[in-house]
Motif scaffolding. Sequence first.
Motif, PDB file in Angstrom:
ATOM      1  N   LYS A 199       0.811  -1.243  -0.107  1.00  0.00           N
ATOM      2  CA  LYS A 199       0.012   0.061  -0.090  1.00  0.00           C
ATOM      3  C   LYS A 199       0.676   1.313   0.034  1.00  0.00           C
ATOM      4  CE  LYS A 199      -4.005  -2.136   2.072  1.00  0.00           C
ATOM      5  NZ  LYS A 199      -4.854  -2.058   3.335  1.00  0.00           N
ATOM      6  N   ASN A 200       2.115   1.264   0.372  1.00  0.00           N
ATOM      7  CA  ASN A 200       2.905   2.270   0.430  1.00  0.00           C
ATOM      8  C   ASN A 200       3.801   2.371  -0.642  1.00  0.00           C
ATOM      9  OD1 ASN A 200       2.581   3.877   3.006  1.00  0.00           O
ATOM     10  ND2 ASN A 200       2.199   1.805   3.791  1.00  0.00           N
ATOM     11  N   GLN A 201       3.667   1.737  -1.779  1.00  0.00           N
ATOM     12  CA  GLN A 201       4.505   1.398  -2.870  1.00  0.00           C
ATOM     13  C   GLN A 201       5.068   2.928  -3.351  1.00  0.00           C
ATOM     14  OE1 GLN A 201       3.308  -1.008  -6.224  1.00  0.00           O
ATOM     15  NE2 GLN A 201       4.816  -0.395  -7.429  1.00  0.00           N
ATOM     16  N   ASP A 202       4.033   3.870  -3.713  1.00  0.00           N
ATOM     17  CA  ASP A 202       4.304   5.142  -4.238  1.00  0.00           C
ATOM     18  C   ASP A 202       5.366   5.881  -3.271  1.00  0.00           C
ATOM     19  OD1 ASP A 202       2.727   4.605  -6.268  1.00  0.00           O
ATOM     20  OD2 ASP A 202       1.202   5.893  -5.612  1.00  0.00           O
ATOM     21  N   THR A 203       5.075   5.804  -2.018  1.00  0.00           N
ATOM     22  CA  THR A 203       5.948   6.607  -1.032  1.00  0.00           C
ATOM     23  C   THR A 203       7.213   5.782  -0.842  1.00  0.00           C
ATOM     24  OG1 THR A 203       3.827   7.042   0.289  1.00  0.00           O
ATOM     25  CG2 THR A 203       6.164   7.285   1.321  1.00  0.00           C
TER      26      THR A 203
ATOM     27  N   GLU B   9       8.885   4.089  -3.313  1.00  0.00           N
ATOM     28  CA  GLU B   9       9.344   4.212  -4.730  1.00  0.00           C
ATOM     29  C   GLU B   9      10.011   5.723  -4.834  1.00  0.00           C
ATOM     30  OE1 GLU B   9       6.595   3.212  -7.687  1.00  0.00           O
ATOM     31  OE2 GLU B   9       7.233   0.887  -7.734  1.00  0.00           O
ATOM     32  N   ASP B  10       9.276   6.731  -4.365  1.00  0.00           N
ATOM     33  CA  ASP B  10       9.690   7.881  -4.368  1.00  0.00           C
ATOM     34  C   ASP B  10      10.854   8.173  -3.542  1.00  0.00           C
ATOM     35  OD1 ASP B  10       7.823   8.900  -5.959  1.00  0.00           O
ATOM     36  OD2 ASP B  10       6.314   9.920  -4.335  1.00  0.00           O
ATOM     37  N   LYS B  11      10.969   7.563  -2.262  1.00  0.00           N
ATOM     38  CA  LYS B  11      12.112   7.548  -1.533  1.00  0.00           C
ATOM     39  C   LYS B  11      13.434   7.050  -2.031  1.00  0.00           C
ATOM     40  CE  LYS B  11      13.709   7.111   3.446  1.00  0.00           C
ATOM     41  NZ  LYS B  11      13.175   6.344   4.644  1.00  0.00           N
TER      42      LYS B  11
ATOM     43  N   THR C  82      16.499   1.583  -7.745  1.00  0.00           N
ATOM     44  CA  THR C  82      14.933   1.839  -8.683  1.00  0.00           C
ATOM     45  C   THR C  82      14.350   0.802  -9.565  1.00  0.00           C
ATOM     46  OG1 THR C  82      15.705   4.035  -8.698  1.00  0.00           O
ATOM     47  CG2 THR C  82      13.826   3.535  -9.919  1.00  0.00           C
TER      48      THR C  82
ATOM     49  N   LYS D 109      11.058  -1.559  -8.216  1.00  0.00           N
ATOM     50  CA  LYS D 109       9.953  -1.920  -8.870  1.00  0.00           C
ATOM     51  C   LYS D 109       9.941  -3.702  -9.311  1.00  0.00           C
ATOM     52  CE  LYS D 109      10.451   2.233 -11.625  1.00  0.00           C
ATOM     53  NZ  LYS D 109      10.809   2.964 -12.853  1.00  0.00           N
TER      54      LYS D 109
ATOM     55  N   PHE E  10       8.266  -4.834  -6.009  1.00  0.00           N
ATOM     56  CA  PHE E  10       6.943  -4.628  -5.772  1.00  0.00           C
ATOM     57  C   PHE E  10       6.123  -5.445  -6.616  1.00  0.00           C
ATOM     58  CE2 PHE E  10       8.056  -0.432  -3.575  1.00  0.00           C
ATOM     59  CZ  PHE E  10       7.334  -0.613  -2.375  1.00  0.00           C
TER      60      PHE E  10
ATOM     61  N   GLN F  95       3.170  -7.665  -5.398  1.00  0.00           N
ATOM     62  CA  GLN F  95       1.594  -7.696  -6.077  1.00  0.00           C
ATOM     63  C   GLN F  95       1.289  -8.917  -6.715  1.00  0.00           C
ATOM     64  OE1 GLN F  95      -0.191  -5.237  -5.240  1.00  0.00           O
ATOM     65  NE2 GLN F  95       1.425  -3.263  -4.973  1.00  0.00           N
TER      66      GLN F  95
END
Length: 131
Positions: free
Chosen positions: A31-35, A37-39, A50, A54, A57, A61
Amino acid sequence: MLSKKKKEIDEEYLKKGVAKVKDGDVEIAAKNQDTIEDKIVNASALRKYTELGKLMFGMLQDYRKGVYSSVPWFTIASIAFALLYVLNPLDLMPDFIPGLGYVDDFAILTITLRFIETDLHKYLDWKLEEE
């Protein structure tokens, strides 16, 4: 101080953390994938992870959806532990410490990848066959 922290971040530390991972932790990481990945993308010390992030993740998933199940729980738990560790700004070496804040995150990702490398390759092969 750095060498003491580095000694705290070893394979045993990872194994102990992984042993505590539950299904709910996998959900939190996903659920925190975007956060996360941004970090990884925005922290120069972590940027090299990076694409591997991915891939990790993707495996999480697909595991959660039940479409990829030929992976040991240790691998899934290792990924969840590593990603949640990166997400936590107040881990062994807090991320706000300039120049040193991401050293522990880097170490955890490196050790995790060493443990799960074969399973990541199998997953990538499976993904390529699915396309």
